[in-house]
Design a protein around this motif. Sequence first.
Motif, short mmCIF file in Angstrom:
data_model
loop_
_atom_site.label_atom_id
_atom_site.label_comp_id
_atom_site.label_asym_id
_atom_site.label_seq_id
_atom_site.Cartn_x
_atom_site.Cartn_y
_atom_site.Cartn_z
N TYR A 195 -30.79 -0.82 -2.19
CA TYR A 195 -29.67 -0.87 -3.11
C TYR A 195 -29.42 -2.33 -3.51
CZ TYR A 195 -27.51 -1.85 1.41
OH TYR A 195 -27.23 -2.37 2.65
N TRP B 184 -24.83 -6.82 -4.38
CA TRP B 184 -23.68 -7.37 -5.11
C TRP B 184 -23.17 -6.41 -6.16
CZ3 TRP B 184 -21.82 -10.60 -1.99
CH2 TRP B 184 -22.66 -11.35 -1.16
N GLU B 185 -24.04 -5.57 -6.73
CA GLU B 185 -23.56 -4.55 -7.67
C GLU B 185 -22.72 -3.51 -6.93
OE1 GLU B 185 -26.73 -2.78 -9.97
OE2 GLU B 185 -27.52 -4.76 -10.53
N GLU B 186 -23.17 -3.10 -5.76
CA GLU B 186 -22.42 -2.12 -4.97
C GLU B 186 -21.08 -2.69 -4.49
OE1 GLU B 186 -22.99 1.16 -4.37
OE2 GLU B 186 -24.67 0.95 -5.76
N LYS C 91 -19.37 -4.99 -6.01
CA LYS C 91 -18.53 -5.06 -7.21
C LYS C 91 -17.90 -3.70 -7.51
CE LYS C 91 -18.62 -6.53 -12.01
NZ LYS C 91 -19.45 -6.97 -13.13
N LYS C 92 -18.63 -2.62 -7.21
CA LYS C 92 -18.11 -1.26 -7.43
C LYS C 92 -17.09 -0.86 -6.36
CE LYS C 92 -22.52 0.56 -8.86
NZ LYS C 92 -23.49 1.63 -8.60
N GLY C 93 -16.96 -1.65 -5.31
CA GLY C 93 -16.01 -1.33 -4.25
C GLY C 93 -16.63 -0.61 -3.06
N ASN C 94 -17.93 -0.66 -2.92
CA ASN C 94 -18.62 0.01 -1.82
C ASN C 94 -18.37 -0.77 -0.52
OD1 ASN C 94 -20.56 0.94 0.07
ND2 ASN C 94 -21.87 1.67 -1.60
N GLU D 240 -25.63 2.88 0.82
CA GLU D 240 -25.44 2.95 -0.63
C GLU D 240 -24.41 4.01 -1.01
OE1 GLU D 240 -28.12 3.12 -4.69
OE2 GLU D 240 -28.98 3.92 -2.84
N ASN D 241 -24.37 5.11 -0.25
CA ASN D 241 -23.41 6.19 -0.50
C ASN D 241 -22.04 5.91 0.12
OD1 ASN D 241 -25.25 7.68 -2.00
ND2 ASN D 241 -26.01 8.77 -0.20
N ASP D 242 -21.81 4.69 0.55
CA ASP D 242 -20.54 4.21 1.11
C ASP D 242 -20.16 4.92 2.43
OD1 ASP D 242 -18.38 2.50 1.26
OD2 ASP D 242 -17.14 3.61 -0.15
#
Length: 137
Positions: free
Chosen positions: A38, A41-43, A45-48, A111-113
């Motif tokens: 994954y 930094w994108e994750e 940023k999404k709040g993961n 990745e699925n938090d």
Amino acid sequence: MILSSFWSNPLVESAGYFSVVVLCLIVSMVIFEIVTKYKNWEEIKKGNVAVAMATGGKIFGVCNIFRYSIEQHSSLFEMIGWGLFGFSLLIIAYWLFEFFTPSFNVDKEIENDNRSVGFISLIISVGLSYVIGASIS
């Protein structure tokens, strides 16, 4: 004579170690970005939160390893070498975590938090950084 006293000044040495470790930390985060499936930094940023915990554990782990390396090695090149060796062991530990949990995919769960997996990843990185740090001393 003046130049050698400049480089041996504790403030200059501290700034030098700090700069080198920050550069090594950036390189290690790029390598972890490549190793994980994954985009950290994108994750984040999404709040993961799971990714944030796992990434935070990696950052702490790398910095802790370099802390031990700074304490135990007198030259900058030895410090960098042992720090990078310790970082390599931390990557191996991450792969072992994935290997020893065949009932689920660590990267996919993070990745699925899945915060439980993210937290365990954080603890593994932090805990093993102390063991790695003590072993490179």
